[in-house]
Design an enzyme around this catalytic site. Structure first.
Site, PDB file in Angstrom:
ATOM      1  N   GLY A  48       0.837  -1.189   0.000  1.00 58.45           N
ATOM      2  CA  GLY A  48       0.000   0.000   0.000  1.00 58.45           C
ATOM      3  C   GLY A  48       0.870   1.236   0.000  1.00 58.45           C
ATOM      4  N   ALA A  49       0.232   2.392   0.089  1.00 51.20           N
ATOM      5  CA  ALA A  49       0.960   3.652   0.016  1.00 51.20           C
ATOM      6  C   ALA A  49       1.897   3.839   1.197  1.00 51.20           C
ATOM      7  CB  ALA A  49      -0.021   4.814  -0.063  1.00 51.20           C
ATOM      8  N   VAL A 109       4.034  -5.614   3.200  1.00 49.37           N
ATOM      9  CA  VAL A 109       4.094  -6.784   4.064  1.00 49.37           C
ATOM     10  C   VAL A 109       4.739  -7.935   3.300  1.00 49.37           C
ATOM     11  CG1 VAL A 109       2.785  -8.423   5.473  1.00 49.37           C
ATOM     12  CG2 VAL A 109       2.035  -6.044   5.309  1.00 49.37           C
ATOM     13  N   LYS A 159       6.406  -6.394   8.342  1.00 51.76           N
ATOM     14  CA  LYS A 159       5.618  -5.246   7.889  1.00 51.76           C
ATOM     15  C   LYS A 159       6.501  -4.012   7.910  1.00 51.76           C
ATOM     16  CE  LYS A 159       1.266  -2.774   8.668  1.00 51.76           C
ATOM     17  NZ  LYS A 159      -0.005  -2.738   9.457  1.00 51.76           N
ATOM     18  N   ASP A 202     -10.408   0.907  12.878  1.00 51.14           N
ATOM     19  CA  ASP A 202     -10.495   0.366  11.519  1.00 51.14           C
ATOM     20  C   ASP A 202     -10.860  -1.116  11.557  1.00 51.14           C
ATOM     21  OD1 ASP A 202     -10.481   0.431   8.759  1.00 51.14           O
ATOM     22  OD2 ASP A 202      -8.309   0.132   8.581  1.00 51.14           O
TER      23      ASP A 202
END
Length: 469
Positions: free
Chosen positions: A30-31, A35, A50, A143
């Site tokens: 992702g940005a 991972v 990560k 989240d």
């Protein structure tokens, strides 16, 4: 092995990492993080590495995970690497699948009854145990969604991805992390350690002096009115699919860990003029975002996780998302069509929400209600979701209360974890279904009106208001 992308090159060249781990493959990107699946050279154990490119996200994740180091339904953080001018690299327990994959697999099977009732209860109890561990330590996850609920081969479910988490008060309040569930999924009593029983009671009052309040009552009293506080610069990020295999509780962190005293900024840097900190309303993934966030609130607490929990449970029951909004305004519209208009009668104080008088909807005369969204589900299941997915945050039932709910003690009983159907792969991002699970990762702003329909803008003394039809 193919050469790594330029932005993640550092993890392959940092000697302190490659001396201990063999990097096998990248499994999420992702940005703000990547991972990798890796092998620990000392014992051949498979782990997840990560690499977090954002300082604040890494700091929040490590900070929260260390508080939850003994929680059996939170993923294990084994260690981390972080030095000046380098990205943080977290070494996490590797879990190959998640709840999103479980739901997608059940849906593909086409079974009219979906996931079996006994299995459902075992999954739900494990989710509740993880959320309860967070909330007992006054951590709001911010989240919660199926793809952040990871599953091991043994059927153990663990909360993951704490990059957006917030700690609501200093860490003197720490609850023992004993598993409230046994192998059969039965609820076991929680404990508060003797030293923390006194430390989380914030004042000396009659209830303390005379021992009139139970530990659970005192816990609820502490939560009553507490709001999320944070004092660092917010980073609102779209992080793609990076939660795919990791996030955590610590096991073998060094005693000299700098994060062990990092919480003192709460008390030292914040005065009376900034009691509520600097939070953002753009947190969580849209489909699971509480209405107070959609209306722009930056003064919220653990209750936003409880709303997300209700949406997750509804999806487990039906195998379909409860409120799959295409934009933030569409998200609000879907909620209002089910629950009815948001008014002071159903949520006293809602008019104080930042965008309450800016965004309004035509009156919904006959909201469809949750029952219509949960067809063929039992009254107890509908009631359970109803107590979580309600407008007034103060009315949402806590994870601790739900762990003791009679729903879990009635037939059919929760099945042993050994009898759970664990997905073989992580396939939550369903490529056969355009806009499917990928929607979980959309992190749009609260001004996202695209594709919603007609709107009327009116100038007011406070600025303007938008009426949606």
């Amino acid at each position: 092995m193919d050469p790594p992308p330029a932005k993640s090159w550092s993890i392959h060249t940092r000697p302190e990492i490659i001396q201990k781990y063999q990097i096998l493959e990248r499994v999420g990107s992702g940005a703000y993080s990547d991972v990798y699946r890796a092998r620990r050279l000392s014992d051949d154990a498979v782990v997840a590495l990560k690499e977090v490119h954002d300082y604040q996200s890494a700091f929040r994740e490590i900070e929260a995970l260390q508080l939850l180091r003994h929680s059996p339904n939170v993923v294990v953080l084994h260690e981390y690497f972080w030095r000046e001018d380098e990205d943080a690299v977290l070494v996490l327990e590797y879990l190959r699948t998640d709840l999103a994959s479980l739901i997608a697999e059940a849906k593909k099977r086409g079974d009219r009854n979906g996931i079996g009732a006994g299995e459902l209860k075992t999954w739900m109890l494990q989710i509740l145990s993880g959320v309860d561990a967070c909330h007992r330590n006054l951590i709001v996850h911010r989240d919660l969604k199926p793809s952040n609920l990871l599953i091991g081969d043994d059927g153990v479910l663990k909360l993951a991805d704490f990059g957006q988490a917030r700690i609501l008060m200093e860490p003197a309040y720490v609850v023992s992390g004993e598993n409230p569930l046994d192998e059969a999924g039965s609820v076991q009593p929680h404990e508060v350690t003797p030293e923390t029983e006194n430390s989380y009671r914030g004042h000396t009052g009659p209830e303390q002096e005379h021992g009139a309040m139970s530990k659970e009552e005192e816990y609820l009293r502490v939560l009553d009115g507490v709001k999320a506080k944070d004092f660092d610069k917010e980073t609102n990020v779209y992080d793609g699919d990076t939660s795919c295999l990791a996030t955590c509780t610590t096991s073998d962190i060094d005693e000299d860990d700098p994060f062990k005293s990092s919480y003192s900024y709460d008390a030292e840097e914040v005065g009376d003029d900034n009691r509520h900190g600097c939070l953002t309303s753009c947190v969580g993934t849209r489909w699971f975002r509480a209405p107070e966030l959609l209306y722009g609130s930056t003064d919220y607490g653990l209750e936003i996780d409880l709303w997300s929990l209700g949406c997750i449970f509804a999806e487990l029951f039906t195998l379909e998302p409860l409120f799959p909004g295409s934009a933030d305004i569409d998200q609000l519209s879907r909620i209002i069509n089910v629950l009815g208009n948001l008014t002071e009668e159903v949520w006293p104080g809602c008019a104080k929400l930042p965008d309450y008088r800016i965004i309004s909807f035509n009156k919904v005369e006959n909201p469809i209600g949750l029952q219509a969204c949960l067809l063929n589900r039992s009254p107890m299941e509908v009631s359970l979701v109803d107590r979580l997915v309600c407008y007034d945050p103060a009315s949402r039932v806590t994870a601790m209360e739900l762990l003791q709910d009679k729903y879990f003690s009635e037939e059919p009983l929760p099945v042993p974890r050994s009898e759970l159907n664990v997905p073989l792969t992580k396939n939550g991002q369903d490529e056969d279904s355009p806009g499917g699970w990928r929607e979980y990762n959309e992190m749009s702003s609260d001004s996202d009106f695209d594709g919603f329909g007609s709107a009327t803008v009116t100038t007011t003394s406070a600025g303007f208001s938008i009426q949606f039809s």
